[in-house]
Design an enzyme around this catalytic site. Structure first.
Site, PDB file in Angstrom:
ATOM      1  CG  ASP A 483      36.538  53.577  45.334  1.00 36.64           C
ATOM      2  OD1 ASP A 483      36.318  53.191  46.481  1.00 36.64           O
ATOM      3  OD2 ASP A 483      36.840  54.746  45.040  1.00 36.64           O
TER       4      ASP A 483
HETATM    5  C1  GLC Z   1      34.012  54.984  40.016  1.00 33.45           C
HETATM    6  C2  GLC Z   1      35.376  55.089  39.373  1.00 33.45           C
HETATM    7  C3  GLC Z   1      36.448  54.809  40.335  1.00 33.45           C
HETATM    8  C4  GLC Z   1      36.253  55.701  41.507  1.00 33.45           C
HETATM    9  C5  GLC Z   1      34.843  55.559  42.095  1.00 33.45           C
HETATM   10  C6  GLC Z   1      34.644  56.534  43.208  1.00 33.45           C
HETATM   11  O1  GLC Z   1      33.802  53.724  40.461  1.00 33.45           O
HETATM   12  O2  GLC Z   1      35.522  54.193  38.307  1.00 33.45           O
HETATM   13  O3  GLC Z   1      37.706  55.016  39.756  1.00 33.45           O
HETATM   14  O4  GLC Z   1      37.187  55.408  42.476  1.00 33.45           O
HETATM   15  O5  GLC Z   1      33.901  55.815  41.113  1.00 33.45           O
HETATM   16  O6  GLC Z   1      33.382  56.506  43.747  1.00 33.45           O
HETATM   17  C1  GLC Z   2      39.827  56.827  42.396  1.00 36.52           C
HETATM   18  C2  GLC Z   2      39.406  57.148  43.807  1.00 36.52           C
HETATM   19  C3  GLC Z   2      40.293  56.475  44.818  1.00 36.52           C
HETATM   20  C4  GLC Z   2      40.428  55.019  44.514  1.00 36.52           C
HETATM   21  C5  GLC Z   2      40.872  54.794  43.084  1.00 36.52           C
HETATM   22  C6  GLC Z   2      40.877  53.343  42.695  1.00 36.52           C
HETATM   23  O1  GLC Z   2      41.025  57.482  42.096  1.00 36.52           O
HETATM   24  O2  GLC Z   2      39.412  58.534  44.033  1.00 36.52           O
HETATM   25  O3  GLC Z   2      39.781  56.636  46.118  1.00 36.52           O
HETATM   26  O4  GLC Z   2      41.341  54.467  45.411  1.00 36.52           O
HETATM   27  O5  GLC Z   2      39.993  55.462  42.198  1.00 36.52           O
HETATM   28  O6  GLC Z   2      39.605  52.791  42.605  1.00 36.52           O
END
Ligand code: GLC
Ligand code: GLC
Length: 809
Positions: A483
């Site tokens: 993300d």
């Molecule tokens: C933030 C977190 C990330 C997560 C994302 C979800 O960026 O650092 O881990 O997946 O939020 O929206």
């Molecule tokens: C968080 C989010 C997941 C994402 C991951 C890596 O765990 O829930 O959707 O893939 O972060 O960013």
């Protein structure tokens, strides 16, 4: 250092030192009513939706942490204390917290008075039960005051923590005997209330927080407890609470118990009041009546235990390694069920007011629970698919109450659609229910454009093909699995969301990770088409997959590992030519899982590079070297300090991809060595470093660049649960559901000589024994089914109740 121990026989983790590095929690409830409960009785309850139907209040960002919950106070002469230590923090003579499956028991004793709290949420009822048993272990009579305490949330947890100008005036309560009713907003548009009751006569009560705590008082020393009685207050506005007080004179050796319960009740609109201002308590009485004696309490608990035993018995392993056994048979499976119930909404790190259900998260979670609750998994798939957009793209999140795509965050996370193929494939392999593909499912929740689930898969597959970039690799959009790799965002303003701001989803930035996913799940899609006899379409899909494989090896290969991406300017990300972030874990795991470069050698090279560049003693970091500066072209990933989260943290979620990759290469020793590194049961002895619960996975462990290397964060709600369960049971133990039966293809450490698995599969219980006389890591040479040798490959699904399988490696 350990803070407790596993009790595998009772399926419990027993905490014996209350000063755990962080609150170590459990989840009670498996239907609609849920409670998070820590080892010191902190936590909160909600009904269905942690934001919109919050029943009790919890202050997250508030040191000292974890003082809101379900505490019992004892006043014994001048000493006040809690059986769970918090919030008074009076030193206990003895303490134990037993976190079990759906229940928790906390036992504390002080000056020869022992108090036990037994908490659980029964099956199918909206109530948290808390039986409190006191025992006088002294040789003389003792005089004790007992207090219960909960603080109500004014239902919408978001509003509750922000809108004080209104909320300090809305609170309303009623009290009848031992029943304390919280009825804020019931006078207007709500048709539900909460009730906090005791099944015994009480001596006093409070519903005004200020009166219970005292002016400027604190949970550590509430005035009412110090006084030895409550003031029978009825709250008008401010902070409504519920507190019962019971005075006890206990003879030497005498025991007393009382059942407290916190229930959520809905009332039909036209029956809300029995007279002006007086709420209809009939439904509450009815519910309370189901649990107001010890006998009923015990029966409810028995039903709950039976429920969990049945679920977990669907996969039971017996190996020489007790840690593996307890993870598979108890804790990892349990955590998978919790992710089914909670998605990413409510934990001690997720406030329950932020995120809805993630499209990709929910699809991946399904891999871990589909064998336990196939019917509910089916419904989950149909719910998720109904939020898919007409062009095959996906809303990144949806709201569990409305089941509608969340337009605030929107779509454009280009890995999302492919996860739908992943979970449907897993579901069909588990159940053989091909009929699900014929189900008519909305697009974008619009019935007028509904089509079959198969059509949804088709659009998922085509979505990637319709969104290819300059190197014929998939466009990344706003982000892929990671993300925080935001290649089209370019955010300069603090507070902007990295996921949703930015000029566009971008016509240039490409993801090698999605390419790997497309190969892996594109093959699955083609297999599904073949099974349906759609050979031409299958052949076309296979052709597209082969072309993607070629594109990866041509422009997605960096020489020693798979590249991560191309940014919005067409520059490489995750390449030896970069100054930082030269190698990333995700494409190595995913591309090898997809089979890319397995024959031609790239796969092995990639895994060697992972070992050399990314592996640490606590697991594999996401990338290396960590970014030390903020990079406009990369986004949130570079916003984290080095070693944390997506910037070179150990993201436990994608470690199993590499483990899977190792099993594909036949490296059982290596796969298991990696498995142990992030597996909580193996980290129990270093709990002072790891800090999160030793019975569940956390999302992230600080990486080697972080000052707190090895420290876990964000336990419980993570895709790690599903992937580690899958990699252990399917990759290592090798029990792989397949379209027409069970495939058994272990990849184990060479010192393992034998293990057994009981696996329920499509109504049949398979009793499987794997023999490894030659101490191999992989390769099956003989399969016996009910004593008869069959040809190597898939064991056809049986119609018998039980089947005996012997595998010789
Ligand atoms: C933030 C977190 C990330 C997560 C994302 C979800 O960026 O650092 O881990 O997946 O939020 O929206
Ligand atoms: C968080 C989010 C997941 C994402 C991951 C890596 O765990 O829930 O959707 O893939 O972060 O960013």
């Amino acid at each position: 250092m350990k803070y407790g121990h596993f009790d595998d026989l009772n399926k419990e983790y027993v905490i014996t030192n209350y000063e755990t590095p962080l609150p170590w929690i459990n989840y009670l409830g498996s239907d609609d009513f849920f409670t998070l409960l820590s080892n010191t009785a902190g936590g909160y309850s909600f009904y269905k939706d942690a934001r919109l139907r919050r029943i009790t209040r919890y202050r997250y960002n508030n040191l000292p942490l974890d003082q809101d919950g379900f505490h019992i106070y004892i006043k014994d002469n001048k000493t006040i204390w809690n059986p769970g230590w918090q919030p008074t923090r009076t030193k206990l003579d003895k303490y134990e917290c037993h976190h079990g499956l759906g229940y928790t028991n906390i036992i504390g004793s002080k000056n020869r008075i022992e108090v036990k709290q037994e908490l659980y949420v029964p099956k199918n009822d909206n109530i948290l039960l808390d039986r409190v048993t006191l025992r006088n272990n002294d040789k003389k009579k003792r005089s004790i005051d007992l207090f219960s305490f909960v603080e109500f949330c004014l239902w919408d947890a978001q509003d509750d923590t922000t809108n004080f100008q209104r909320n300090f005036s809305t609170g309303e309560m009623e009290v009848v005997g031992s029943k304390i009713y919280h009825k804020t907003e019931y006078r207007e548009r709500r048709n539900h209330y909460a009730v906090f009751f005791a099944n015994k006569k009480i001596d006093s009560f409070d519903t005004e927080r200020e009166k219970f705590m005292g002016l400027y008082g604190s949970p550590a020393a509430p005035q009412a407890v110090l006084n030895g009685k409550c003031s029978n207050t009825i709250a008008h506005g401010w902070q409504p609470v519920g507190a019962h007080h019971i005075h006890l004179d206990l003879e030497a050796g005498e025991t007393y118990d009382v059942i407290f319960g916190l229930a959520y009740v809905e009332v039909p609109e036209r029956k809300k009041f029995i007279k002006p201002g007086v709420i209809n308590k009939e439904p509450a009485e009815k519910l309370i009546g189901k649990y107001d004696t010890d006998k009923k309490f015990d029966e409810g608990l028995k039903t709950l235990n039976a429920f969990w035993d049945k679920l977990l018995s669907r996969f039971e392993v017996s190996t020489a390694n007790e840690k593996v056994n307890r993870m598979v048979n108890i804790w990892n499976a349990y955590q998978c069920m919790v992710t089914f119930n909670m998605s990413r909404s409510a934990s001690y790190y997720e406030s329950g007011i932020g995120r809805g259900m993630g499209f990709r998260d929910s699809c991946q979670d399904l891999l871990g629970f589909v064998h336990m609750i196939p019917e509910r998994a089916r419904q989950r798939i149909l719910d998720i698919a109904a939020t898919q957009k007409e062009d095959g793209g996906a809303y990144h999140q949806y709201q569990p109450l409305t089941k509608k795509g969340n337009s605030d965050i929107g779509g454009g996370f280009n890995d999302d659609p492919l996860w739908l193929i992943a979970c449907v494939d897993a579901y069909i392999k588990e159940t053989g229910d091909w009929g699900i593909l014929d189900e008519k499912v909305d697009f974008d929740n619009k019935p007028e454009v509904a089509d079959t689930l198969l059509e949804h898969l088709r659009r998922s597959f085509n979505y990637t093909l319709n969104n290819l970039g300059p190197h014929s690799l998939p466009l990344i959009g706003r982000a892929d699995w990671n993300d925080c790799l935001n290649l089209n965002c370019f955010s300069k303003h603090p507070g902007e969301s990295f996921q949703i701001s930015g000029p566009s989803e971008g016509p240039v930035a490409e993801s090698v990770f999605i390419a790997g996913m497309f190969v892996k799940y594109g093959k699955a899609y083609a297999n599904i088409l073949r099974h349906l006899g759609k050979d031409d379409e299958a052949a076309a899909a296979e052709k597209a997959v082969a072309a993607m494989e070629k594109a990866v090896l041509k422009d997605g290969w960096d020489g020693k590992w798979f590249l991560r991406a191309y940014d919005a300017f067409g520059n490489k990300v995750g390449s030896s030519t970069n100054d930082e972030g030269q190698i990333y874990i995700e494409p190595q795991g995913m591309c090898v899982m997809a089979g890319i470069g397995v024959e031609s050698g790239e796969a092995q090279k990639a895994l060697d590079s992972v070992k050399k560049r990314l592996e640490t003693k606590y697991g594999i970091v996401i990338l290396n070297p960590a970014y030390t500066t903020y990079r406009l072209n990369l986004g949130e990933i570079s916003s984290y300090p080095p070693g944390y989260k997506e910037n070179a943290g150990i993201f436990c979620h994608n470690n199993p991809w590499v483990i899977f990759a190792e099993t594909i290469m036949g490296h059982g020793n290596r796969a298991f060595a990696l498995y142990k590194k992030t597996c909580p049961a193996f980290l129990e002895d270093i709990s002072e470093i790891h800090r999160t619960e030793p019975y569940v996975y956390c999302q992230m462990v600080a990486g080697k660049d972080a000052p707190t290397f090895g420290e876990g964060k964000n336990s419980w709600l993570t895709g790690t649960a599903a992937w580690t369960f899958t990699v252990l049971t399917q990759g290592i133990l090798g029990i792989q559901p397949d379209y027409d039966g069970l495939k058994i293809d272990p990849c184990i450490p060479s010192n393992v000589s034998e293990y057994k698995v009981n696996r329920r599969f499509r109504g049949t219980m398979y009793h499987i024994t794997v023999f490894n006389p030659d101490r191999k890591q992989k390769g099956v040479r003989k399969i016996l089914v009910d004593g008869k040798e069959i040809k190597l490959g898939v064991i056809p699904a049986s119609t018998k109740k039980e089947v005996d399988v012997q595998i010789v490696m």
